[in-house]
Design an enzyme around this catalytic site. Structure first.
Site, short mmCIF file in Angstrom:
data_model
loop_
_atom_site.label_atom_id
_atom_site.label_comp_id
_atom_site.label_asym_id
_atom_site.label_seq_id
_atom_site.Cartn_x
_atom_site.Cartn_y
_atom_site.Cartn_z
N HIS B 125 -13.77 -24.31 -28.02
CA HIS B 125 -15.22 -24.21 -28.16
C HIS B 125 -15.50 -23.03 -29.09
O HIS B 125 -14.75 -22.05 -29.09
CB HIS B 125 -15.81 -23.94 -26.77
CG HIS B 125 -17.31 -23.99 -26.69
ND1 HIS B 125 -18.11 -22.97 -27.10
CD2 HIS B 125 -18.14 -24.97 -26.24
CE1 HIS B 125 -19.38 -23.31 -26.91
NE2 HIS B 125 -19.43 -24.52 -26.39
N ASP B 202 -10.15 -19.71 -21.17
CA ASP B 202 -11.55 -20.14 -21.14
C ASP B 202 -11.66 -21.26 -20.10
O ASP B 202 -11.32 -22.41 -20.37
CB ASP B 202 -11.98 -20.63 -22.52
CG ASP B 202 -13.39 -21.21 -22.51
OD1 ASP B 202 -14.03 -21.23 -21.45
OD2 ASP B 202 -13.84 -21.66 -23.59
N GLN B 205 -14.95 -25.07 -18.34
CA GLN B 205 -15.03 -26.47 -17.92
C GLN B 205 -14.08 -26.77 -16.75
O GLN B 205 -14.11 -27.88 -16.23
CB GLN B 205 -14.70 -27.41 -19.09
CG GLN B 205 -15.69 -27.37 -20.25
CD GLN B 205 -17.02 -28.05 -19.94
OE1 GLN B 205 -17.17 -28.73 -18.92
NE2 GLN B 205 -17.99 -27.84 -20.82
N LYS B 228 -22.79 -24.21 -15.56
CA LYS B 228 -22.00 -25.45 -15.54
C LYS B 228 -21.44 -25.75 -14.14
O LYS B 228 -20.82 -26.79 -13.93
CB LYS B 228 -20.84 -25.35 -16.54
CG LYS B 228 -21.28 -25.27 -18.00
CD LYS B 228 -20.12 -25.50 -18.95
CE LYS B 228 -20.37 -24.87 -20.31
NZ LYS B 228 -21.19 -25.70 -21.19
N CYS B 368 -20.05 -27.99 -30.25
CA CYS B 368 -19.53 -26.63 -30.46
C CYS B 368 -18.01 -26.62 -30.54
O CYS B 368 -17.36 -25.65 -30.09
CB CYS B 368 -20.00 -25.68 -29.37
SG CYS B 368 -21.77 -25.44 -29.35
C1 LIG Z 1 -15.01 -24.91 -23.10
C2 LIG Z 1 -16.23 -24.08 -23.19
N1 LIG Z 1 -16.12 -22.77 -23.48
C3 LIG Z 1 -17.19 -21.95 -23.55
C4 LIG Z 1 -18.45 -22.44 -23.36
C5 LIG Z 1 -19.59 -21.49 -23.49
O1 LIG Z 1 -20.31 -21.34 -22.29
P1 LIG Z 1 -21.69 -20.59 -22.34
O2 LIG Z 1 -22.53 -21.31 -23.35
O3 LIG Z 1 -22.26 -20.69 -20.98
O4 LIG Z 1 -21.41 -19.19 -22.76
C6 LIG Z 1 -18.63 -23.81 -23.06
C7 LIG Z 1 -19.95 -24.41 -22.83
O5 LIG Z 1 -20.86 -24.44 -23.61
C8 LIG Z 1 -17.49 -24.63 -22.98
O6 LIG Z 1 -17.61 -25.93 -22.72
#
Ligand SMILES: Cc1ncc(COP(=O)(O)O)c(C=O)c1O
Ligand SMILES: Cc1ncc(COP(=O)(O)O)c(C=O)c1O
Lengths: 151, 411, 411, 151
Positions: B125, B202, B205, B228, B368
């Site tokens: 991401h 990370d 998910q 999430k 993203c």
């Molecule tokens: C795999 C992953 N990493 C990071 C994020 C970033 O999360 P956030 O937007 O809550 O900071 C997301 C979700 O948008 C994600 O799916």
């Protein structure tokens, strides 16, 4: 599909059978525009003949809205004076920013009036504007070149 | 809701007020965008409302009743989160605003410099890619990445080439939000450990869908995000072992994160406060605590089993749609319930728009994770994603919608 | 509520559910800790609940109905905030998690290096001091500060000595959370401009109580925080002119803040998105929008006039308590409604605790402004602070409580 | 004041008339502890006589709880063996962490039982513990010095 749908028959027709598609010679300016959010892209050429938009040709990839909008654009500007075409551009941009609140002028916008519904969907306005922004950009470049060569 | 044997989905859905909503008159919502953000049960909303209506105060340092209560709620959630991910102590749980902040924090405090290398993967991401790009620019380190196989997995053959003695940090996603792929943490950790690199995971998910055990994972830091996992927006979590949080320098400066302040210089509070500058997300912690309670009551094993069944069903039904191509693993093995696909030549924007007219909410775009989209030669995908409240009816509505989209575009 | 002529406080109080609370059976809450955080009207809580129950989705990039609605709510608040502080455009309003993040962001992106100087004041909140201390350590710049006079004002005689040709940034507080002092922005701005320095204003305590006009202030950046202005926790604001936001480099990296991303490098979105990495505080924006509407409906002039009257009343009543010493200005001139004091030899902890037994909530400690406490020779103070829902009855309860504290300790 | 009050008469007595206050000679170790949150401070000296706490003297500033707790501490540890005093320390720390859930043992804690109520107020536990932490620290230093000089 609901009555609210942005997918007017006119739009679908232009999407299925786009007008003036394909890159052609000669041209005075070529631009490449990209909508990085959705990956829509367009390469667009403008040929000017004095004050007239002699030709607009393009190659593009993207959703039905962006494709149909390029097709409608070429219908509206090819053969017109740059000034007249600019009026269509202004009217289209205004329509796209209207959030569905504007009654478009069919005399100025012709088939492009079908995009009125799109203006209610902020995320899709960018798709509809992609070709138009590219066209504007190309005309500015082509005009600048001509001025450069005549001065 | 025939297939959902592991979970009483009908009962669970009653807890989520938004699932009763009609998108337009007589068009009920079919929410298949949980990878972007999950919906919230009434329990979470009640906890936040109760916080604001009865206990609202700034935390720490206050000795009046509301301040004590607010502090107890805030620190109580820290303890709940610690238990939920099996942290050794609540002090290892740092609250941030989201996963992105947690990952940026790490990219600022982990030690690396010119000549050093930072390794990510091609399926990250942007929130676990751009912070490292910026950090490498800042420090003179070099960014490298592990590539992907055609079927949506990490190319583990790349490991030995990419992770070397110069690698200081390996940061990668546990479960991909684009492909659904679950990565083999143990393999990457073993390789990273062999060269003495820090490992960042990370888990944005994975925590919401399968739960994690931070100690068993054997990594140095984990990031995840409240919204999430049935919790509110505005709160995320950084977990790291206490020794690491003590050793790394501070990131944001301000109220709460200090020990002694003079104009000439300051000293830092002990973790986790050291990394929590300013007024924290207090009401959000109240909500997140209720979300963790909710998930714990249902049981993460049950959530996981339910989503596994759903994913199997969805993969099967989707692949039966002619011209539909799944981007990512096509079986449930090491895979979660985010499914990206291309529908013939119909552009994802058009797919999403027409599905929305039927009430079906999916996400379209690069999610993203643009480099992975490029890797698979698509500028964008349509993505359906599930959570514990998703039913097979939702999948059926999606598949029916997709057939209608095809018909509409004559594709 | 005799003295409060400018505002119908009794009616306003009905909007704040927490003000009906009893701290203990038959001990109603008297909330005098609004400088730490404000209470929230039901309108704000309703807006957040409605967001979660009907519109919750991740913002931007989504084309389904919920995503469009959530985006409209989020961007709608940006426009409301822009109007509230008279920004030239909504694009100048960046949402952060709190003031502290906004100030840290500035300390990271403003350009200064070895030999340069950064100037703050001795009355800064730690959140506008520590970020600059850290930035100076990082960059090799030097931190300097403007001192204070005995009566709680900036020592303007210091200006010419402290702000020099080497000064790159002057960052100072608009209204002190410890002393209540309102600083003469024009004087400091004129001096800073004369040496070509950037000016940053910490408006955390001024936006909620007097409103501001960012264009009239003539500064380069302003920070404030939602939870002190009737809004939720988890959201803050950075304002800066568009040209500045375009010129400065990014801070946090991740989703939303990018234009094009490849593994090899990325380009940035236009402001404000450039500074909003990751999922933003969406529900919090829904709440903040309602808070801004509420304040606008009441009118910031009325809020200011009401607090002015209250402050005058409180200063008078408090000074009538024998042995009570106010730390900060003793008149209402250029002063807000946060009043710090010492009560004879009774320690603030004991004052606060005994007041709490009577339901009166005040803050005790250094209020994240330890250098100013040191300056006035007190390790801690007791602070009472007001907002639009505060009545003269609250002040009376405080004063009565203070007399009881004195009696209890025989002081 | 309410029945819940942490301000027990015993605490107020110690606060108004603190025992063993003031710094005295001789001593084996002196420490300075600070609670930066509220500014409470204490300078505390310990004199050991073999295994016995011969004297504890201190100078301090702070709230009634921190002052009374220092006074109570000195009563409990002066004249006791280090081991016995350590038991009182352990019992007091345990009491302070009990959130009001522990029935303190008066045989071990004497006047310090009055602090049971304080343990319900997390923000004040630090105040009550300040002198005790300082004492522990000083004893460790003093013992280390003695070992150093005998070895
Ligand atoms: C795999 C992953 N990493 C990071 C994020 C970033 O999360 P956030 O937007 O809550 O900071 C997301 C979700 O948008 C994600 O799916
Ligand atoms: C003057 C001042 N600046 C900055 C802050 C920090 O605000 P926040 O904690 O919301 O980041 C505060 C409040 O705590 C404050 O009063």
């Amino acid at each position: 599909m609901s009555a609210d749908s942005m997918y007017q028959e006119i739009i679908l027709d232009h999407y299925r059978n786009p007008h003036h598609k394909g890159l052609r010679e000669p041209y005075d300016a070529q631009v490449h525009h990209l909508n990085p959010t959705c990956g829509d892209e367009i390469t667009l050429r403008v040929a000017l003949d004095g004050d007239t938009v002699a030709d607009v040709s393009y190659d593009s990839e993207g959703c039905s809205i962006s494709q149909a909008s390029a097709s409608v654009l070429t219908d509206l500007v090819i053969g017109r004076s740059v000034t007249e075409a600019g009026k269509a551009y202004d009217a289209f941009v205004e329509l796209m920013q209207s959030k569905g609140q504007l009654e478009p002028d069919e005399d100025v916008l012709e088939d492009a009036v079908a995009f009125a519904g799109v203006s209610k969907y902020p995320a899709r306005v960018k798709c509809a504007l992609l070709a138009w922004m590219a066209w504007r950009d190309a005309v500015v470049q082509a005009s600048a070149d001509m001025e450069g060569s005549t001065s | 809701m025939g297939l959902c044997m592991t979970l009483d989905v009908a009962r669970i859905r009653k807890d989520f007020p938004i699932l009763d909503r009609e998108v337009r008159p007589s068009v009920p919502l079919v929410y298949l965008d949980s990878a972007a953000t999950s919906q919230k049960p009434a329990q979470v909303l009640d906890a936040m409302r109760d916080y604001y209506e009865r206990h609202n105060a700034n935390v720490h340092r206050g000795i009046h009743t509301l301040a004590e209560e607010a502090t107890a709620i805030y620190e109580g959630t820290r303890a709940k989160v610690a238990t939920f991910v099996n942290a050794a102590s609540p002090s290892e749980v740092v609250f941030t605003k989201n996963s992105t902040e947690a990952l940026n924090l790490l990219a600022h405090v982990l030690p690396f410099g010119p000549g050093d290398e930072v390794v990510v993967t091609e399926m990250e991401h942007h929130s676990n890619l751009v912070p490292w790009q910026l950090a490498c620019q800042r420090t003179g380190a070099t960014l490298k990445w592990i590539g992907l196989t055609d079927d949506g997995r990490l190319d583990l053959d790349d490991l030995d080439r990419v992770i070397t003695d110069r690698t200081r940090v390996v940061s990668f996603v546990h479960q991909s939000n684009l492909l659904g792929t679950v990565n083999p943490v143990d393999v990457v950790v073993a390789k990273a450990r062999s060269v003495g690199a820090y490992v960042v995971l990370d888990a944005s998910q994975s925590v919401p869908h399968m739960g994690i055990d931070v100690q068993a994972l054997g990594v140095d830091a984990v990031a995840f995000t409240g919204h999430k996992m049935l919790g509110p927006t505005g709160i995320g979590v950084l977990w790291a072992p206490l020794a690491r949080l003590e050793e790394w320098p501070p990131f944001l400066g301000g109220g709460e994160m200090i020990d002694e302040v003079t104009m000439a210089g300051s000293t830092w509070a002990v973790p986790p406060h050291k990394y929590e500058a300013g007024t924290p997300p207090i009401a959000e912690a109240a909500g997140l605590g209720a979300a963790v309670d909710y998930l714990t009551d249902v049981g993460m094993d049950a959530v996981r089993a339910h989503e596994h069944e759903l994913t199997a069903y969805a993969l099967e039904q989707l692949q039966a749609v002619e011209g539909l191509r799944i981007i990512g693993p096509t079986t449930t093995e090491m895979r979660g319930g985010a499914i990206s696909f291309a529908l013939g030549t119909v552009h994802p924007h058009d797919v999403g728009q027409l599905l929305d007219e039927r009430g079906v909410a999916v996400r379209v775009g690069h999610h993203c994770a643009r480099p992975a989209c490029l890797r698979y030669g698509v500028p964008a995908t349509t993505r359906a994603s599930v959570h514990l409240y998703t039913s097979t009816d939702d999948i059926d509505a999606l598949v029916e919608g997709l057939r209608a989209v095809k018909a509409f575009f004559g594709a």
